[in-house]
Design an enzyme around this catalytic site. Structure first.
Site, PDB file in Angstrom:
ATOM      1  N   TYR A 174       6.536  44.356  11.569  1.00  0.00           N
ATOM      2  CA  TYR A 174       7.342  45.429  12.155  1.00  0.00           C
ATOM      3  C   TYR A 174       8.188  44.892  13.305  1.00  0.00           C
ATOM      4  O   TYR A 174       9.393  45.153  13.392  1.00  0.00           O
ATOM      5  CB  TYR A 174       6.415  46.541  12.649  1.00  0.00           C
ATOM      6  CG  TYR A 174       7.129  47.793  13.108  1.00  0.00           C
ATOM      7  CD1 TYR A 174       7.470  48.784  12.198  1.00  0.00           C
ATOM      8  CD2 TYR A 174       7.443  47.989  14.449  1.00  0.00           C
ATOM      9  CE1 TYR A 174       8.115  49.947  12.613  1.00  0.00           C
ATOM     10  CE2 TYR A 174       8.084  49.145  14.875  1.00  0.00           C
ATOM     11  CZ  TYR A 174       8.422  50.122  13.955  1.00  0.00           C
ATOM     12  OH  TYR A 174       9.056  51.254  14.369  1.00  0.00           O
TER      13      TYR A 174
ATOM     14  N   SER B 239      13.483  49.938  17.437  1.00  0.00           N
ATOM     15  CA  SER B 239      12.252  50.298  18.127  1.00  0.00           C
ATOM     16  C   SER B 239      12.186  49.566  19.453  1.00  0.00           C
ATOM     17  O   SER B 239      12.874  48.560  19.673  1.00  0.00           O
ATOM     18  CB  SER B 239      11.047  49.899  17.262  1.00  0.00           C
ATOM     19  OG  SER B 239       9.830  49.978  17.982  1.00  0.00           O
TER      20      SER B 239
END
Length: 253
Positions: free
Chosen positions: A157, A143
């Site tokens: 995350y 990401s």
């Protein structure tokens, strides 16, 4: 690639979003694609869609956070096709309670199990086959949060996605001598179903400006198309209208 030109790709998290788009793009390029994920019905839909377009695909239901099941899936692919040329580690999650003030250890553990351990389990599962082939490629979908720390994705995350970047580079350091290569693909905001888990779901107008699943599908196919001598160690991609550049942390969702 086998002597008969067959190329076999295994795509985790292949039932929707980036995984689905990646599977479709690879199949369109002639790959035999195995999609895995937790929802058999979603996988079956993707397989049927690829078959309708003239591609070759099959499904294996899998929870990547189970190391034994990941190994069984890899063994099943090798038993059926004799090889694995590409692993796309796309399975990933986030949770609504993601800030330091409301995060729960259960949520942290779940993200580590899927976003990090699941990536490692699948890499480890394909490694013996790829080493034997002296050829193989892995795409680990991380990401933008794997490169840039921000408040919105949350500490769990962000941490797991940073770890995937480190894991990818570590793999290349050790396995380049065996003809293997890995790419850490780091997309900015993508309009996928995972957005529904955000504390504040972006509007349709905002989502239309984001990267779309098919953009990442094309990117995955591009990385996979590189000749064995080429290793794209990492690829950072974002929407042109990058909300991380435009909005301040306090105004982010």
């Amino acid at each position: 690639m086998s002597k008969n030109g067959k190329r076999v790709a295994w795509v985790t998290g292949g039932g929707s979003g980036i995984g689905e788009a990646g599977a479709e793009a690879l199949a369109a390029d002639g790959w035999t694609v195995v999609v895995s994920g937790r929802r058999q019905s979603a996988l079956d839909t993707v397989v049927a869609k690829i078959a309708k377009a003239g591609g070759a695909a099959e499904a294996i239901a899998l929870d990547v956070s189970d190391a034994a099941e990941a190994q069984k899936a890899a063994d099943r692919i090798v038993a059926r096709h004799g090889r694995i040329d590409l692993l796309v580690n796309n399975a990933g999650i986030n949770v609504p309670k993601r800030s330091w003030k409301d995060m729960e250890l259960e949520g942290w553990d779940k993200l580590v199990q899927v976003n990090l351990n699941g990536v490692l389990y699948c890499m480890r599962a394909v490694l013996p086959t790829m080493r034997k082939q002296q050829d193989g490629s892995i795409i680990n979908v991380s990401s933008w949060a794997g490169r840039h720390v921000s408040k919105m994705p949350g500490p769990a995350y962000t941490t797991t996605k940073h770890a995937v970047l480190a894991l990818t580079h570590s793999f290349n350091m050790d396995e380049c001598v065996n003809g293997l290569r890995a790419c850490c693909l780091m997309p900015g905001e993508v309009a996928t179903p995972i957005l529904k888990l955000r504390p504040v779901v972006p509007s349709e107008e905002e989502q239309a400006r984001m990267l779309q699943s098919e953009d990442l599908g094309r990117t995955i196919a591009f990385i996979a198309s590189m000749p064995p001598r080429v290793c794209i160690n990492e690829l950072l991609i974002s929407p042109t209208h990058n909300r991380g550049f435009i909005q301040t942390p306090l105004s982010r969702d």
